[in-house]
Design an enzyme around this catalytic site. Structure first.
Site, PDB file in Angstrom:
ATOM      1  N   SER A 117       0.793  -1.175   0.047  1.00  0.00           N
ATOM      2  CA  SER A 117       0.231   0.020   0.146  1.00  0.00           C
ATOM      3  C   SER A 117       0.902   1.212   0.047  1.00  0.00           C
ATOM      4  O   SER A 117       0.446   2.306  -0.279  1.00  0.00           O
ATOM      5  CB  SER A 117      -1.001   0.058   1.119  1.00  0.00           C
ATOM      6  OG  SER A 117      -0.157  -0.354   2.353  1.00  0.00           O
ATOM      7  N   ASP A 338      -3.831   5.512  11.815  1.00  0.00           N
ATOM      8  CA  ASP A 338      -2.961   5.296  10.670  1.00  0.00           C
ATOM      9  C   ASP A 338      -1.938   6.079  10.684  1.00  0.00           C
ATOM     10  O   ASP A 338      -2.080   7.416  10.328  1.00  0.00           O
ATOM     11  CB  ASP A 338      -3.868   5.582   9.308  1.00  0.00           C
ATOM     12  CG  ASP A 338      -3.081   5.123   8.183  1.00  0.00           C
ATOM     13  OD1 ASP A 338      -1.626   4.682   8.357  1.00  0.00           O
ATOM     14  OD2 ASP A 338      -3.432   4.862   7.004  1.00  0.00           O
ATOM     15  N   HIS A 341       0.535   5.346   6.515  1.00  0.00           N
ATOM     16  CA  HIS A 341       0.429   5.793   5.182  1.00  0.00           C
ATOM     17  C   HIS A 341       0.630   7.398   5.338  1.00  0.00           C
ATOM     18  O   HIS A 341       0.745   7.870   6.385  1.00  0.00           O
ATOM     19  CB  HIS A 341      -0.695   5.242   4.573  1.00  0.00           C
ATOM     20  CG  HIS A 341      -1.083   4.016   4.597  1.00  0.00           C
ATOM     21  ND1 HIS A 341      -1.755   3.188   5.313  1.00  0.00           N
ATOM     22  CD2 HIS A 341      -0.559   2.882   3.689  1.00  0.00           C
ATOM     23  CE1 HIS A 341      -1.718   1.815   5.076  1.00  0.00           C
ATOM     24  NE2 HIS A 341      -0.935   1.709   3.912  1.00  0.00           N
TER      25      HIS A 341
END
Length: 361
Positions: A117, A338, A341
């Site tokens: 990702s 998160d 990312h």
């Protein structure tokens, strides 16, 4: 304490491998990362973050390629200062990104990101940067698993994404899902590209319900588990063999996206009770208290032994400083915090500016 000792022991083992290798071969040779990284006589990856009022380079609302988990502004992030920082190397400037020039230089070519990702993050960043330069140009978007693509039709440039978490294979067998450290069955999909940008690391640490395999296979032996750093080394070595056997460096430029850090543990930057949540500015200066993570040693070791030149986008340190760049809780339907990312616009745009600089310097 046991896990910290194990990590330290792994680092020592790899350092010993480095010392042994240095006695028998030149560590930085013509096919290694070092001579290429110093493009144009400047190390692009040593520097600091500076405020730049002209940033960001595009508006997330005008880019049709951003996934909800990266679109922090759309999902309510209230601060904007994190958008206003530009990477400044110590002894040069990173060239301003010119998307039209990039499309003309790569007219008729295929560019592929291969990885997890974090590769998705960088793929979407590059397509947004290009789209913002030619907002009225025709494009096509295809989203499938594992292969997605954006084609800028007027220029014949296709930017592809091959989603794979480990680069090496996970194969369903009678015993369960097997992570095969010496097998890359997906590699045929990576052939015929004019540029390849590879990435893997984050999934190598996953355990429990988030671990997508049941056994790991090394050669003819099956294991319930293995030291993750050693498994990463073995898997990345298999990838290196694939590159040597399948890439013609006169036709394909190869990059490895360096290790992207996480910011869940504030002790790594001397804020023991903090995470990435609520961070609005980068760390000042060019040093990071936690230092170089051991997985970087693995990447350097593998790349130094390749016959085919692979340029390391050495983004680890500059990304470590961006404690402010993560989606935190502003990431669409992504649950939890998160700190892995990156928001778009944001840090991956700098990764792509450095990719572009490496191509033109």
């Amino acid at each position: 304490m046991g896990s910290r000792f194990q990590a330290l022991f792994s680092v020592i083992c790899f350092l010993l491998l480095f010392l042994k290798q240095a006695r028998t071969e030149q560590f930085y040779n013509e096919s290694s990362l070092s001579n290429i990284k110093l493009a144009g006589g400047c190390n692009l990856f040593q520097g600091s973050w500076v405020y730049d009022a002209s940033y960001p380079l595009y508006d997330s609302s005008s880019c049709p390629f951003i996934d909800p988990e990266f679109d922090c502004e759309k999902y309510g992030r209230p601060d904007r200062l994190y958008l206003k920082y530009r990477w400044k190397p110590n002894s040069c400037e990173v060239p301003r990104f010119n998307g039209l020039d990039f499309l003309r230089r790569w007219k008729g070519k295929k560019i592929m990101f291969v990885g997890d990702s974090l590769s998705v993050n960088q793929w979407q960043s590059l397509t947004c940067l290009l789209h913002s330069s030619v907002p009225n140009a025709k494009y096509t978007l295809t989203r499938n698993e594992p292969l997605s693509s954006v084609t800028f039709v007027d220029y014949g440039v296709t930017v592809l994404l091959y989603h794979t978490t480990y680069l090496v294979d996970i194969v369903p067998e009678k015993v369960g899902r097997v992570l095969k450290l010496d097998s890359i069955g997906a590699g045929n999909a990576w052939k015929g590209m004019d540029m390849l940008i590879f990435n893997t690391w984050h999934w190598w640490t996953h355990r429990g319900s988030s671990q997508p395999w049941d056994y790991v296979q090394d050669g003819g032996k099956l294991y319930k588990d293995m030291d993750r750093l050693m498994a990463f080394y073995k898997g990345l070595t298999t990838w290196g063999r694939w590159v040597n056997a399948n890439v013609d460096p006169t036709k394909t430029k190869v990059f490895f996206q360096g290790i992207s850090p996480t910011h869940y543990l504030g002790k790594d930057w001397n804020q023991a009770r903090r995470t990435c949540s609520g961070q609005t500015q980068p760390l000042l200066g060019s040093s990071y208290p936690a230092g170089t993570p051991p997985e970087v040693i693995v990447v350097n070791k593998v790349l130094s032994r390749l016959r085919v030149p692979v340029y390391l986008l050495d983004v680890t340190r500059l990304s470590q400083l961006r404690i402010d760049g993560h989606p935190t809780t502003y990431s669409g339907n992504h649950k939890g915090l998160d700190c892995s990312h990156w928001c778009l616009p944001g840090l991956p745009d700098t990764w792509n500016l450095l990719l572009n600089a490496a191509l033109i310097l």
